[in-house]
Design an enzyme around this catalytic site. Structure first.
Site, mmCIF file in Angstrom:
data_model
loop_
_atom_site.group_PDB
_atom_site.id
_atom_site.type_symbol
_atom_site.label_atom_id
_atom_site.label_comp_id
_atom_site.label_asym_id
_atom_site.label_seq_id
_atom_site.Cartn_x
_atom_site.Cartn_y
_atom_site.Cartn_z
ATOM 1 N N LYS A 1 42.929 33.901 46.803
ATOM 2 C CA LYS A 1 43.369 33.088 45.666
ATOM 3 C C LYS A 1 42.378 31.954 45.421
ATOM 4 C CE LYS A 1 48.010 33.679 44.256
ATOM 5 N NZ LYS A 1 48.595 34.749 44.967
ATOM 6 N N LYS B 1 44.441 46.448 45.296
ATOM 7 C CA LYS B 1 45.812 46.737 45.718
ATOM 8 C C LYS B 1 46.760 46.711 44.519
ATOM 9 C CE LYS B 1 48.189 43.488 47.549
ATOM 10 N NZ LYS B 1 48.808 42.397 48.283
ATOM 11 N N LYS C 1 51.953 42.668 41.997
ATOM 12 C CA LYS C 1 52.777 42.105 40.921
ATOM 13 C C LYS C 1 51.927 41.311 39.938
ATOM 14 C CE LYS C 1 56.146 41.520 44.499
ATOM 15 N NZ LYS C 1 56.092 40.731 45.733
#
Ligand code: TYM
Length: 330
Positions: A111, A193, A196
């Site tokens: 992140k 991956k 969401k």
């Protein structure tokens, strides 16, 4: 009976990666193990959430646990915040975690490296809270997808450190990671991956996606030009990903069987088989979800689950606080 614990953080809608990598295993294991399955709503707020949306996602997550086959008479299902000991032991674990360890956690580093601004302190210290989630229940095993392995390993380190310092407080847990399906990739970019936070929304199949949408996502999944259904995640990541999805949704059918069935056939046939398997599973889940969501079962399950989970968690927290020397009147 050995104990198992795991959780999902519904920062958005649950997706096929969550089902294949984690949820289906919770269901498989509930007969064999004492299963604790919780909804990690404290972890959810490590990134900003819209309150209404979060509330809906939490209810949907419980309903999906049940719709996927978790049975409240076998598994203890609860919301993290309904058992206050999570936050308290989370803080204690945080005080026994080194910054160097938190700095090494790849999820936070990812992140940060994307240049995301205003990352919260909660996101940084999140692995310590996850350790507390597990250690509160003396879980022997933690079934998770591959991306959570590092967090469970840190949990082991924290447990060992605290056991050494204060005497035997915790069972040191082991991650349980399946050979197939532990890392389902995005359909639109199979080097990433399935997650969401998929911006395009094409690479991620949500468990509550309309069947037509799910089918379309599979049919337009990125593949390659080898024209061969063959398992090799390095050279054929898209096809290998679809093979893992098909295998996981058809009783862990061996990958070699799938290769044999589609030998000499085109990718169109193969994708149709994957889409059929996905849609059959989603339909089954969605039918049950629709029966459950307004039935009152969500609330009843959480009430009973929190009461049961609190018994273990409160006793463990009291033991830890006493061992550290933090308590006077208990
Ligand atoms: P979360 O919510 O990101 O994911 C929930 C579970 O789904 C798995 N998973 C996947 N598996 C295969 N392929 C994918 N693409 C994929 N995406 C997600 C995850 O590995 C996970 O098992 N920190 C945890 C939640 C948590 C937890 C815990 C888990 C909090 N406390 C204690 C176990 C024990 C998380 O964010 O998972």
């Amino acid at each position: 009976m050995k104990r198992m614990l795991s959780g999902i953080k519904p920062t958005g809608q649950l997706h096929l990666g969550n089902y294949i990598g984690a949820l289906r295993h919770f269901v498989e294991y509930q007969d064999e193990y004492e299963m604790y399955a919780f909804i990690a709503n404290l972890h959810c707020i490590t990134v900003p959430q819209d309150p209404e949306e979060l509330h809906k996602n939490l209810r949907d997550c419980v309903a999906l646990y049940l719709a996927c086959g978790l049975d409240p008479s076998k598994a203890t299902i609860f919301l993290q915040t309904d058992v206050r000991a999570h936050a308290q032991l989370g803080y204690i674990c945080c005080c026994h975690t080194y910054m160097g360890e938190l700095n090494r956690m790849t999820q936070f580093k990812d992140k940060q490296s994307k240049g995301e601004k205003n990352l919260s302190g909660g996101l940084y210290t999140y692995p310590a809270l996850m350790a507390a989630d597990i250690l509160l229940y003396d879980a022997d095993y933690v079934p998770v997808g591959e991306d959570q392995k590092q967090h469970v390993e840190l949990t082991r380190d924290i447990a060992e450190r605290m056991n050494n310092r204060y005497g035997d407080l915790f069972v040191v847990p082991e991650p349980l990671i399946a050979k197939v399906g532990a890392r389902i990739m995005s359909l639109s970019d199979p080097t990433k991956k399935m997650s969401k936070s998929d911006e395009t929304n094409k690479g991620c199949i949500y468990l509550l996606d309309p069947l037509k949408t799910a089918r379309k996502k599979v049919m337009s999944a990125v593949t390659d030009s080898y024209a061969k259904v063959h398992f090799d995640p390095e050279t054929q990541p898209g096809i290998s990903n679809l093979m893992q999805i098909l295998s996981s949704l058809s009783d862990n059918r061996p990958l070699g069987d799938i290769e044999a069935e589609f030998e000499g056939k085109g990718y169109g046939d193969f994708k149709r088989a994957v889409a059929d398997a996905v849609c059959t599973k989603l339909e089954e889940i969605q039918t049950r979800y629709n029966e459950i969501i307004e039935s009152g079962l969500v609330e009843k399950t959480l009430q009973e689950g929190a009461a049961k989970a609190s018994i273990l968690a409160d006793a463990k927290l009291a033991k830890v606080q006493k061992a550290i020397g933090m308590e006077i009147i208990r």
